[in-house]
Design a protein around this motif. Structure first.
Motif, PDB file in Angstrom:
ATOM      1  N   VAL A 109       0.705  -1.181  -0.127  1.00 40.60           N
ATOM      2  CA  VAL A 109      -0.034   0.155  -0.076  1.00 40.60           C
ATOM      3  C   VAL A 109       0.940   1.489  -0.108  1.00 40.60           C
ATOM      4  CG1 VAL A 109      -1.858  -1.213   1.136  1.00 40.60           C
ATOM      5  CG2 VAL A 109      -0.287   0.019   2.659  1.00 40.60           C
ATOM      6  N   GLN A 140      -0.210   4.643  -1.758  1.00 37.58           N
ATOM      7  CA  GLN A 140      -0.566   5.749  -1.231  1.00 37.58           C
ATOM      8  C   GLN A 140       0.176   7.111  -1.748  1.00 37.58           C
ATOM      9  OE1 GLN A 140       0.139   4.829   2.958  1.00 37.58           O
ATOM     10  NE2 GLN A 140      -2.202   4.275   3.175  1.00 37.58           N
ATOM     11  N   TYR A 141       1.608   7.086  -1.999  1.00 37.87           N
ATOM     12  CA  TYR A 141       2.345   8.103  -2.255  1.00 37.87           C
ATOM     13  C   TYR A 141       1.997   8.417  -3.681  1.00 37.87           C
ATOM     14  CZ  TYR A 141       6.123  10.971  -4.326  1.00 37.87           C
ATOM     15  OH  TYR A 141       7.017  11.970  -4.756  1.00 37.87           O
ATOM     16  N   THR A 199      -0.813   7.826  -5.601  1.00 37.81           N
ATOM     17  CA  THR A 199      -2.171   8.441  -5.292  1.00 37.81           C
ATOM     18  C   THR A 199      -2.079   9.832  -4.806  1.00 37.81           C
ATOM     19  OG1 THR A 199      -3.139   6.218  -5.029  1.00 37.81           O
ATOM     20  CG2 THR A 199      -4.738   8.004  -4.479  1.00 37.81           C
ATOM     21  N   GLN A 200      -1.642  10.131  -3.858  1.00 42.09           N
ATOM     22  CA  GLN A 200      -1.167  11.542  -3.713  1.00 42.09           C
ATOM     23  C   GLN A 200      -0.708  12.298  -4.687  1.00 42.09           C
ATOM     24  OE1 GLN A 200       1.042  11.578   0.261  1.00 42.09           O
ATOM     25  NE2 GLN A 200      -0.445  12.191   1.205  1.00 42.09           N
ATOM     26  N   ASN A 245      -3.647   7.682   8.196  1.00 38.87           N
ATOM     27  CA  ASN A 245      -3.921   7.603   6.822  1.00 38.87           C
ATOM     28  C   ASN A 245      -5.621   7.576   6.508  1.00 38.87           C
ATOM     29  OD1 ASN A 245      -1.356   7.095   5.339  1.00 38.87           O
ATOM     30  ND2 ASN A 245      -1.349   5.487   6.835  1.00 38.87           N
ATOM     31  N   ALA A 278      -7.303  10.193   3.924  1.00 31.65           N
ATOM     32  CA  ALA A 278      -8.357   9.705   2.919  1.00 31.65           C
ATOM     33  C   ALA A 278      -9.442  10.563   2.893  1.00 31.65           C
ATOM     34  CB  ALA A 278      -8.702   8.419   3.170  1.00 31.65           C
ATOM     35  N   THR A 294       0.707  14.364   6.267  1.00 36.11           N
ATOM     36  CA  THR A 294       1.795  13.192   5.423  1.00 36.11           C
ATOM     37  C   THR A 294       3.262  13.334   6.512  1.00 36.11           C
ATOM     38  OG1 THR A 294       1.011  13.982   3.191  1.00 36.11           O
ATOM     39  CG2 THR A 294       3.311  13.372   3.358  1.00 36.11           C
ATOM     40  N   TYR A 346      -7.178   6.038  -2.281  1.00 40.31           N
ATOM     41  CA  TYR A 346      -6.225   6.010  -1.039  1.00 40.31           C
ATOM     42  C   TYR A 346      -7.088   5.354  -0.003  1.00 40.31           C
ATOM     43  CZ  TYR A 346      -2.881   7.966   1.996  1.00 40.31           C
ATOM     44  OH  TYR A 346      -1.847   8.434   2.787  1.00 40.31           O
ATOM     45  N   THR A 372      -6.835   1.785   0.394  1.00 40.17           N
ATOM     46  CA  THR A 372      -5.655   1.165   0.965  1.00 40.17           C
ATOM     47  C   THR A 372      -5.549   0.838   2.471  1.00 40.17           C
ATOM     48  OG1 THR A 372      -4.676   3.401   1.494  1.00 40.17           O
ATOM     49  CG2 THR A 372      -4.062   2.573  -0.783  1.00 40.17           C
ATOM     50  N   LEU A 373      -6.768   1.454   3.130  1.00 42.73           N
ATOM     51  CA  LEU A 373      -6.872   1.222   4.551  1.00 42.73           C
ATOM     52  C   LEU A 373      -7.024   0.021   4.733  1.00 42.73           C
ATOM     53  CD1 LEU A 373      -8.826   4.583   5.549  1.00 42.73           C
ATOM     54  CD2 LEU A 373      -6.168   4.063   5.471  1.00 42.73           C
TER      55      LEU A 373
END
Length: 408
Positions: free
Chosen positions: A24, A28-29, A31-32, A90, A94, A114, A176, A179-180
């Motif tokens: 994940v 995450q990175y 997607t940001q 996280n 989101a 972040t 995002y 991913t949780l």
């Protein structure tokens, strides 16, 4: 045999958790990054640099703190606490990405979260690394380090095409949030761990004194100092271009779509995967200083090709080489450091590795700023050639000595 670490139940649980988190993290990175590109197209390079700088500053500040905590506290409890915090932070990220409650100013709290997410990870890393010898023993330690790298890198080429595909079909905030789900499995795995490993150094002193003692110890120990210096040279000069700002390069210079970017970025992941398997089967190589020298120079050469190429297949080859060489650098440097450091300093020395990663991320801010003022095409070659020159000088001046084979 390299498989030795898998004979330990707690290592298998830790290994499974690393696989999930490693899957994940790139999602995450990136997607940001896609979220920034969607909502702030005019300031994309600068904001991507700020995200990298926020992550990097946190890893610098919290990496040293995390190393000190790993030498003072019960490491299993510390690992569980950091992953509970990771889930909470996280989840808040989101929500911000989905709702944008402050409009264009939403970037500010996102940068703050972040920062704390990266700081939390910087506490987790040295605790995990310092706990590994207590789980598997010194004889199986090289295989455990390599297997953890395999766990991180086997998921990398799988995650990148998926994140590109998902961001082509869903909003970044939705991706995002997905991913949780990883923490639904990670937390039970950590709670099932049975080992106990309490740090044995610095409990009677203040945390700042612990940090100072760890830095002084590393400076005095020639092998540790040489290894850390080589890692710093690769991370600070080599990584900001192809790694942190690589998505912007591939979108803006090579003209790739998000899905095409996912497959291009997958070549880095394939390189890391190939290197992880190579060092898994050739388990005697990570402890050799020749491996560290070859990997560091190989990374610099790959960065030069990456910076000068406009031919997509050649860039893919360079990206593969960068991933392979980075794994070689990190596996060999971590193995040599773990086998050199004294137990009471283990957490603090291993805390220098997330610090090096943090410096690489912070370096993305001035590099991104320079690219915003000039161009990515002008800045990337300069950084690549500086990487080669600096690595060569460090390798000539700092010569880490070979280590004997460990015993249980």
């Amino acid at each position: 045999m390299p498989q030795g670490a898998l004979a330990f139940r707690d290592f298998r649980l830790l290994f499974a958790g690393v696989v999930l988190i490693s899957f994940v993290m790139p999602m995450q990175y990136l997607t940001q990054v896609f979220w920034v590109q969607q909502h702030y197209p005019g300031s994309e390079v600068m904001y991507v640099g700020l995200i990298g700088a926020a992550r990097g500053l946190a890893m610098i500040l919290f990496g040293l703190l995390g190393g000190a905590l790993a030498d003072r506290l019960e490491r299993r409890a510390l690992l569980i606490a950091t992953q509970v915090a990771a889930l909470a932070i996280n989840a808040a990220v989101a929500v911000l990405m989905l709702a944008m409650p402050l409009g264009d100013a939403t970037i500010l709290p996102l940068l703050a979260l972040t920062f704390f997410a990266a700081g939390n990870m910087a506490v987790d890393l040295p605790a995990r690394q310092a706990a590994t010898p207590a789980i598997v023993g010194m004889a199986a330690l090289p295989s455990a380090i390599t297997l953890q790298m395999v766990a991180q890198q086997v998921t990398f080429p799988l995650a990148l095409p998926l994140v590109g595909y998902l961001n082509d079909h869903l909003e970044p905030g939705q991706v995002y949030a997905l991913t949780l789900l990883a923490w639904v499995a990670v937390l039970p795995l950590l709670l099932a761990l049975r080992f106990r490993s309490r740090g044995t150094g610095g409990a009677g002193d203040g945390v700042l004194r612990n940090i100072r003692d760890g830095l002084a110890y590393t400076r005095r120990e020639p092998t540790l100092f040489a290894v850390v210096t080589i890692v710093l040279a690769i991370q600070v000069l080599g990584m900001p271009g192809p790694a942190t700002l690589g998505p912007s390069w591939m979108r803006n210079v090579l003209g790739l779509t998000p899905t095409q970017f996912g497959f291009m970025a997958m070549t880095w992941g394939l390189g890391t995967f190939a290197a992880s398997l190579f060092f898994f089967w050739r388990g005697h190589l990570p402890g050799r200083t020749a491996t560290l020298r070859a990997a560091a120079l190989g990374f610099a050469a790959g960065a030069i090709v990456f910076a000068h190429s406009r031919f997509v297949p050649l860039t893919a080859v360079a990206n593969f080489a960068l991933g392979f060489a980075l794994v070689g650098t990190m596996v060999s440097s971590t193995t040599i450091a773990q086998r050199t450091v004294q137990e009471h300093m283990r957490g603090r020395v291993m805390g220098l590795f997330p610090l090096a990663m943090g410096l690489a991320m912070v370096a993305a801010l001035p590099v991104g700023g320079a690219a915003q003022l000039t161009s990515l095409q002008a800045v990337f070659p300069i950084m690549a050639w500086l990487t080669l020159a600096t690595v060569a000088l460090v390798l000539l001046a700092a010569r880490p000595r070979p280590l004997p084979e460990p015993t249980r």
